[in-house]
Design a protein around this motif. Sequence first.
Motif, mmCIF file in Angstrom:
data_model
loop_
_atom_site.group_PDB
_atom_site.id
_atom_site.type_symbol
_atom_site.label_atom_id
_atom_site.label_comp_id
_atom_site.label_asym_id
_atom_site.label_seq_id
_atom_site.Cartn_x
_atom_site.Cartn_y
_atom_site.Cartn_z
ATOM 1 N N GLU A 132 55.036 30.774 37.340
ATOM 2 C CA GLU A 132 53.652 31.151 37.625
ATOM 3 C C GLU A 132 53.154 32.104 36.550
ATOM 4 N N TRP A 133 51.978 31.800 36.033
ATOM 5 C CA TRP A 133 51.257 32.731 35.155
ATOM 6 C C TRP A 133 50.412 33.615 36.063
ATOM 7 N N VAL A 134 50.664 34.905 36.019
ATOM 8 C CA VAL A 134 49.966 35.885 36.847
ATOM 9 C C VAL A 134 48.827 36.487 36.045
ATOM 10 N N ASP A 135 47.620 36.398 36.589
ATOM 11 C CA ASP A 135 46.422 36.936 35.942
ATOM 12 C C ASP A 135 45.587 37.622 37.018
ATOM 13 N N SER A 136 44.453 38.170 36.645
ATOM 14 C CA SER A 136 43.598 38.866 37.600
ATOM 15 C C SER A 136 42.154 38.787 37.151
ATOM 16 N N ARG A 137 41.269 38.667 38.126
ATOM 17 C CA ARG A 137 39.836 38.765 37.868
ATOM 18 C C ARG A 137 39.328 40.160 38.164
ATOM 19 N N LEU A 138 40.208 41.077 38.488
ATOM 20 C CA LEU A 138 39.850 42.441 38.875
ATOM 21 C C LEU A 138 40.059 43.398 37.711
ATOM 22 N N ALA A 139 39.128 44.317 37.539
ATOM 23 C CA ALA A 139 39.194 45.249 36.409
ATOM 24 C C ALA A 139 40.462 46.095 36.454
ATOM 25 N N GLN A 140 40.940 46.425 37.645
ATOM 26 C CA GLN A 140 42.149 47.245 37.771
ATOM 27 C C GLN A 140 43.421 46.399 37.797
ATOM 28 N N GLY A 141 43.288 45.086 37.694
ATOM 29 C CA GLY A 141 44.460 44.226 37.622
ATOM 30 C C GLY A 141 45.432 44.448 38.758
ATOM 31 N N GLN A 142 46.704 44.565 38.417
ATOM 32 C CA GLN A 142 47.752 44.734 39.418
ATOM 33 C C GLN A 142 47.718 46.097 40.096
ATOM 34 N N ALA A 143 46.906 47.018 39.575
ATOM 35 C CA ALA A 143 46.725 48.322 40.230
ATOM 36 C C ALA A 143 45.670 48.258 41.325
ATOM 37 N N SER A 144 45.028 47.120 41.505
ATOM 38 C CA SER A 144 44.014 46.956 42.542
ATOM 39 C C SER A 144 44.664 47.018 43.918
ATOM 40 N N PRO A 145 43.905 47.401 44.950
ATOM 41 C CA PRO A 145 44.448 47.389 46.313
ATOM 42 C C PRO A 145 44.963 46.011 46.703
ATOM 43 N N ALA A 146 45.959 46.002 47.566
ATOM 44 C CA ALA A 146 46.648 44.762 47.916
ATOM 45 C C ALA A 146 45.701 43.704 48.482
ATOM 46 N N LEU A 147 44.754 44.093 49.316
ATOM 47 C CA LEU A 147 43.860 43.110 49.914
ATOM 48 C C LEU A 147 42.911 42.502 48.881
ATOM 49 N N LEU A 148 42.529 43.277 47.879
ATOM 50 C CA LEU A 148 41.713 42.718 46.800
ATOM 51 C C LEU A 148 42.506 41.696 46.002
ATOM 52 N N ARG A 149 43.764 42.008 45.724
ATOM 53 C CA ARG A 149 44.604 41.042 44.998
ATOM 54 C C ARG A 149 44.803 39.770 45.822
ATOM 55 N N LEU A 150 44.951 39.927 47.141
ATOM 56 C CA LEU A 150 45.090 38.763 48.003
ATOM 57 C C LEU A 150 43.821 37.908 47.964
ATOM 58 N N ALA A 151 42.654 38.550 48.005
ATOM 59 C CA ALA A 151 41.390 37.814 47.925
ATOM 60 C C ALA A 151 41.273 37.064 46.605
ATOM 61 N N ASP A 152 41.815 37.649 45.542
ATOM 62 C CA ASP A 152 41.784 37.045 44.208
ATOM 63 C C ASP A 152 42.950 36.070 44.040
ATOM 64 N N LEU A 153 43.171 35.258 45.070
ATOM 65 C CA LEU A 153 44.248 34.251 45.076
ATOM 66 C C LEU A 153 45.604 34.853 44.734
ATOM 67 N N GLN A 154 45.814 36.090 45.171
ATOM 68 C CA GLN A 154 47.077 36.792 44.931
ATOM 69 C C GLN A 154 47.451 36.740 43.447
#
Length: 260
Positions: A132-154
């Motif tokens: 799996e290639w792990v990426d993020s649409r969130l400015a804080q990336g992996q430091a984002s709150p867990a529920l935000l990361r879950l919303a962003d397709l984990q």
Amino acid sequence: MTPAALAQALWQARQPGQPRVSGPVCDASTLPDAAAAYAVQDQSLRWLGPVGGWKVGAAGPTQNPTHTPICAPLPAAGLLASGVALSPPRGALRGLEVELALRVAHDLPPQQQGLGDALLCTVFDAVLPAIEWVDSRLAQGQASPALLRLADLQSHGALILGPARPLGPADPEPDLPTLGAMLCWNGQTVASTVGGNPAQDLRRLVDWLIGHTARRGLPLRGGQIVTTGSCTGLLWAPEAGVSVQGRLGSWGEVGLSLIS
């Protein structure tokens, strides 16, 4: 802000040249619980296209609430064959992890709520090594709150799949506690584990996922891929171009290239 607004912001962040999501839309009140995060996922599917599979995982093997499985749908467009060359956009994360994936054998009836005591092969007809290639649409990336990361397709970017190995009634089922995994780039081993998947219980993961997807009105479909969490831990690839190779015990190998 509403889950629908967050879903739209996450979609916009996927577009070329657009900034990652920050500001009021990421306020904790937007996502009070996992149900709200899953609602964002469902909204996002309006733009992301057909579901090609699911990712499911858990932080541990027990019934402790912190070990409850979580999941995210995988857009079909992001399921890629081994050997693919990826060119992550500027600012994208470059997280990689080796995972065990399963292929759904047939459409599951909407009323099926789990695996029960049935053999794994009654639902899944093949095992595939995956990265799996792990990426993020969130400015804080992996430091984002867990529920935000879950919303962003984990934090899903793409799933690269190795050759499928058939799984039948006479075949031993994959055993996460004894499963070896290796991740290399440019010929150098960067992770080598045995039993590295924290969930430990594969049947528990898929049993939960079958029921969860049915209750969401998205029961598993034949040909979909279910990937079951990291077996190596999350590793960060260097910024330069890199050749990546993963191995999953006796289940095979998978590879890709990251182009800088």
